[in-house]
Scaffold this active site. Structure first.
Site, PDB file in Angstrom:
ATOM      1  N   SER A  59       2.042   3.626   0.375  1.00 33.46           N
ATOM      2  CA  SER A  59       1.927   4.754   1.307  1.00 33.46           C
ATOM      3  C   SER A  59       1.904   4.207   2.726  1.00 33.46           C
ATOM      4  O   SER A  59       1.054   3.378   3.054  1.00 33.46           O
ATOM      5  CB  SER A  59       0.632   5.525   1.060  1.00 33.46           C
ATOM      6  OG  SER A  59       0.651   6.045  -0.236  1.00 33.46           O
TER       7      SER A  59
ATOM      8  N   GLU B 119      -1.377   3.449   7.374  1.00 39.07           N
ATOM      9  CA  GLU B 119      -2.246   2.718   6.433  1.00 39.07           C
ATOM     10  C   GLU B 119      -1.801   1.256   6.383  1.00 39.07           C
ATOM     11  O   GLU B 119      -2.607   0.345   6.242  1.00 39.07           O
ATOM     12  CB  GLU B 119      -2.122   3.364   5.046  1.00 39.07           C
ATOM     13  CG  GLU B 119      -2.933   2.641   3.982  1.00 39.07           C
ATOM     14  CD  GLU B 119      -2.986   3.392   2.656  1.00 39.07           C
ATOM     15  OE1 GLU B 119      -3.045   4.630   2.670  1.00 39.07           O
ATOM     16  OE2 GLU B 119      -2.959   2.723   1.615  1.00 39.07           O
TER      17      GLU B 119
ATOM     18  N   ARG C 123      -9.906   3.797   2.853  1.00 40.49           N
ATOM     19  CA  ARG C 123      -8.980   2.704   3.226  1.00 40.49           C
ATOM     20  C   ARG C 123      -9.511   1.867   4.394  1.00 40.49           C
ATOM     21  O   ARG C 123      -8.761   1.456   5.277  1.00 40.49           O
ATOM     22  CB  ARG C 123      -7.581   3.239   3.564  1.00 40.49           C
ATOM     23  CG  ARG C 123      -6.949   4.018   2.450  1.00 40.49           C
ATOM     24  CD  ARG C 123      -6.630   3.177   1.225  1.00 40.49           C
ATOM     25  NE  ARG C 123      -6.204   4.042   0.155  1.00 40.49           N
ATOM     26  CZ  ARG C 123      -7.039   4.552  -0.766  1.00 40.49           C
ATOM     27  NH1 ARG C 123      -8.320   4.222  -0.781  1.00 40.49           N
ATOM     28  NH2 ARG C 123      -6.583   5.348  -1.697  1.00 40.49           N
TER      29      ARG C 123
HETATM   30  C1  LIG Z   1       4.323   0.091  -4.489  1.00 42.42           C
HETATM   31  C2  LIG Z   1       2.949   0.094  -3.872  1.00 42.42           C
HETATM   32  C3  LIG Z   1       1.979   0.976  -4.349  1.00 42.42           C
HETATM   33  C4  LIG Z   1       0.700   0.989  -3.774  1.00 42.42           C
HETATM   34  N1  LIG Z   1      -0.234   1.853  -4.270  1.00 42.42           N
HETATM   35  C5  LIG Z   1      -1.469   1.864  -3.741  1.00 42.42           C
HETATM   36  C6  LIG Z   1      -2.464   2.753  -4.254  1.00 42.42           C
HETATM   37  O1  LIG Z   1      -2.260   3.503  -5.186  1.00 42.42           O
HETATM   38  N2  LIG Z   1      -3.693   2.719  -3.663  1.00 42.42           N
HETATM   39  C7  LIG Z   1      -3.989   1.891  -2.611  1.00 42.42           C
HETATM   40  O2  LIG Z   1      -5.123   1.911  -2.133  1.00 42.42           O
HETATM   41  N3  LIG Z   1      -3.063   1.048  -2.119  1.00 42.42           N
HETATM   42  C8  LIG Z   1      -1.823   1.007  -2.662  1.00 42.42           C
HETATM   43  N4  LIG Z   1      -0.892   0.144  -2.157  1.00 42.42           N
HETATM   44  C9  LIG Z   1      -1.215  -0.701  -0.979  1.00 42.42           C
HETATM   45  C10 LIG Z   1      -1.830  -2.069  -1.320  1.00 42.42           C
HETATM   46  O3  LIG Z   1      -1.461  -2.503  -2.618  1.00 42.42           O
HETATM   47  C11 LIG Z   1      -3.347  -2.034  -1.179  1.00 42.42           C
HETATM   48  O4  LIG Z   1      -3.745  -1.702   0.135  1.00 42.42           O
HETATM   49  C12 LIG Z   1      -3.989  -3.386  -1.541  1.00 42.42           C
HETATM   50  O5  LIG Z   1      -5.381  -3.252  -1.538  1.00 42.42           O
HETATM   51  C13 LIG Z   1      -3.595  -4.501  -0.581  1.00 42.42           C
HETATM   52  O6  LIG Z   1      -3.940  -5.718  -1.180  1.00 42.42           O
HETATM   53  P1  LIG Z   1      -3.157  -7.067  -0.815  1.00 42.42           P
HETATM   54  O7  LIG Z   1      -3.806  -8.179  -1.552  1.00 42.42           O
HETATM   55  O8  LIG Z   1      -1.712  -6.913  -1.037  1.00 42.42           O
HETATM   56  O9  LIG Z   1      -3.495  -7.147   0.722  1.00 42.42           O
HETATM   57  P2  LIG Z   1      -2.557  -7.712   1.891  1.00 42.42           P
HETATM   58  O10 LIG Z   1      -1.417  -6.779   2.108  1.00 42.42           O
HETATM   59  O11 LIG Z   1      -2.238  -9.138   1.642  1.00 42.42           O
HETATM   60  O12 LIG Z   1      -3.566  -7.594   3.135  1.00 42.42           O
HETATM   61  C14 LIG Z   1      -4.040  -6.348   3.561  1.00 42.42           C
HETATM   62  C15 LIG Z   1      -5.101  -6.593   4.646  1.00 42.42           C
HETATM   63  O13 LIG Z   1      -6.211  -7.261   4.059  1.00 42.42           O
HETATM   64  C16 LIG Z   1      -6.422  -8.550   4.675  1.00 42.42           C
HETATM   65  N5  LIG Z   1      -6.817  -9.465   3.601  1.00 42.42           N
HETATM   66  C17 LIG Z   1      -6.174  -9.708   2.417  1.00 42.42           C
HETATM   67  N6  LIG Z   1      -6.891 -10.560   1.674  1.00 42.42           N
HETATM   68  C18 LIG Z   1      -8.004 -10.877   2.381  1.00 42.42           C
HETATM   69  C19 LIG Z   1      -9.140 -11.700   2.152  1.00 42.42           C
HETATM   70  N7  LIG Z   1      -9.286 -12.408   1.013  1.00 42.42           N
HETATM   71  N8  LIG Z   1     -10.092 -11.762   3.107  1.00 42.42           N
HETATM   72  C20 LIG Z   1      -9.969 -11.066   4.278  1.00 42.42           C
HETATM   73  N9  LIG Z   1      -8.914 -10.281   4.563  1.00 42.42           N
HETATM   74  C21 LIG Z   1      -7.953 -10.183   3.616  1.00 42.42           C
HETATM   75  C22 LIG Z   1      -5.112  -8.895   5.343  1.00 42.42           C
HETATM   76  O14 LIG Z   1      -5.311  -9.752   6.448  1.00 42.42           O
HETATM   77  C23 LIG Z   1      -4.608  -7.517   5.757  1.00 42.42           C
HETATM   78  O15 LIG Z   1      -5.230  -7.103   6.946  1.00 42.42           O
HETATM   79  C24 LIG Z   1       0.391   0.105  -2.712  1.00 42.42           C
HETATM   80  C25 LIG Z   1       1.367  -0.797  -2.258  1.00 42.42           C
HETATM   81  C26 LIG Z   1       2.623  -0.799  -2.831  1.00 42.42           C
HETATM   82  C27 LIG Z   1       3.652  -1.792  -2.339  1.00 42.42           C
END
Ligand SMILES: Cc1cc2nc3c(=O)[nH]c(=O)nc-3n(C[C@H](O)[C@H](O)[C@H](O)COP(=O)(O)OP(=O)(O)OC[C@H]3O[C@@H](n4cnc5c(N)ncnc54)[C@H](O)[C@@H]3O)c2cc1C
Length: 306
Positions: free
Chosen positions: A228, A298, A177
């Site tokens: 999580s 996380e 992560r």
């Molecule tokens: C119901 C649920 C289930 C989930 N299950 C999992 C799972 O099984 N496994 C897992 O690993 N995660 C899981 N997650 C967490 C999440 O989906 C992951 O961490 C995912 O990778 C985040 O992506 P995002 O686009 O939503 O990032 P965001 O929440 O938009 O951003 C996360 C971080 O990345 C940065 N960021 C985003 N895009 C960029 C970019 N293009 N360039 C630079 N920085 C950027 C943001 O500034 C922030 O710091 C879950 C979340 C939920 C709500």
């Protein structure tokens, strides 16, 4: 003049087609459904627009924040005095043989379905993770034994000085992560390239359905959350430790430890960022008392600092 007034003038002149929202509620842009307004939120349509908007805002003190699908962030309750840069409009995918290249705003669900439609295996684990390609690279997202690192060839990044370069996976420092971008938040992921293998479309579909069923059976998907809340500590599971400490159902304001999965803090309605933070503090304290383990979040806590 404030940074956002300069940004408004500049954007109207230089990038008139780019949508810029004023005082936009961030609760609309994250899976927790929590957060005050963003002073400005921009929706670049190309990587070049994104780079230019980020660089201009940074020079003016707008501390740009890249946002993917908002599924791993907790915004503050107060106004966020930063430029939030949404990646929703950067959604191209290219497929060449066993190699897929996707822009940062592509959802993992869509990417996995695209791979399946080409009978490419390797992204089944990512199908149910609700994030974007950009967020998944930043977090090295993973589930059910797979992680982004396993299939990533590399990513095109905009670095701190605005230059764009392809970083092979070895340079991205992907770990549990985390990634290079955890230490260098001023970089942006513009696109990512994945190498998959030829598989059987029906088998890929079957595996995706199986994983989705497991997810639905074990996770409180009916409530807003950020997945999580805590990282998995060495040799243990956060959910198990929280459950053993008797914290399922613990509530602070609208924030509650899920009864279905103790590793999830959920928003049962009207939770504030302060509620979630206080609940997290209580969980950390109680779990540490019971097990001696300090749980690390996380979820990314968004602040005014970059
Ligand atoms: C119901 C649920 C289930 C989930 N299950 C999992 C799972 O099984 N496994 C897992 O690993 N995660 C899981 N997650 C967490 C999440 O989906 C992951 O961490 C995912 O990778 C985040 O992506 P995002 O686009 O939503 O990032 P965001 O929440 O938009 O951003 C996360 C971080 O990345 C940065 N960021 C985003 N895009 C960029 C970019 N293009 N360039 C630079 N920085 C950027 C943001 O500034 C922030 O710091 C879950 C979340 C939920 C709500």
């Amino acid at each position: 003049m404030r940074w956002y007034e300069k940004f408004d003038e500049w954007a109207a002149e230089q990038l008139p087609e780019m949508t810029v929202l004023k005082d936009e509620p961030l609760s609309r842009h994250c899976s927790f459904r929590i957060g005050g307004n963003a002073r400005r939120m921009a929706f670049p349509r190309t990587a070049e627009e994104l780079t230019r908007a980020v660089m201009f805002a940074r020079e003016q003190g707008g501390a740009p924040l890249l946002l993917g699908n908002g599924t791993n962030v907790l915004f503050p309750d107060e106004e966020l005095e930063r430029l939030v840069v949404a990646t929703d409009e950067l959604t191209d995918i290219k497929c060449q043989g066993e190699v897929l290249t996707a822009q940062c705003g592509v959802t993992l669900a869509r990417l996995a379905v695209c791979a399946r439609s080409h009978a490419l295996t390797g992204l089944e684990f990512a199908h149910g993770i609700p994030g974007s390609v950009g967020g998944a690279v930043v977090m090295n997202a993973g589930a059910y034994g797979g992680e982004i690192k396993d299939v990533l060839v590399g990513a095109e990044l905009m670095t701190e000085d605005g230059t764009v370069r392809f970083f092979p996976v070895e340079e991205l420092a992907l770990g549990y992560r985390r990634s290079l971008l955890s230490d260098r938040p001023e970089c942006a992921v513009l696109s990512a390239t994945f190498r998959l293998s030829q598989g059987d479309e029906a088998e890929i579909r079957g595996r995706m359905e199986e994983l989705m069923a497991r997810r639905m059976a074990s996770q409180p998907l009916e409530y807003p959350s950020a997945g999580s809340t805590f990282k998995r500590p060495e040799g243990a599971f956060a959910g198990t430790l929280i459950d053993r400490a008797g914290l399922k159902g613990l509530r602070f304001g609208g924030a509650v430890v899920s009864e279905k999965h103790a590793g999830f803090v959920i928003n049962t309605g009207g939770a504030t960022s302060a509620d979630v933070k206080e609940l997290i503090r209580q969980i950390q304290q109680r779990v540490q008392q019971e097990s001696g383990i300090l749980l690390e979040t996380e979820v990314r806590m968004i602040t005014e600092e970059e």
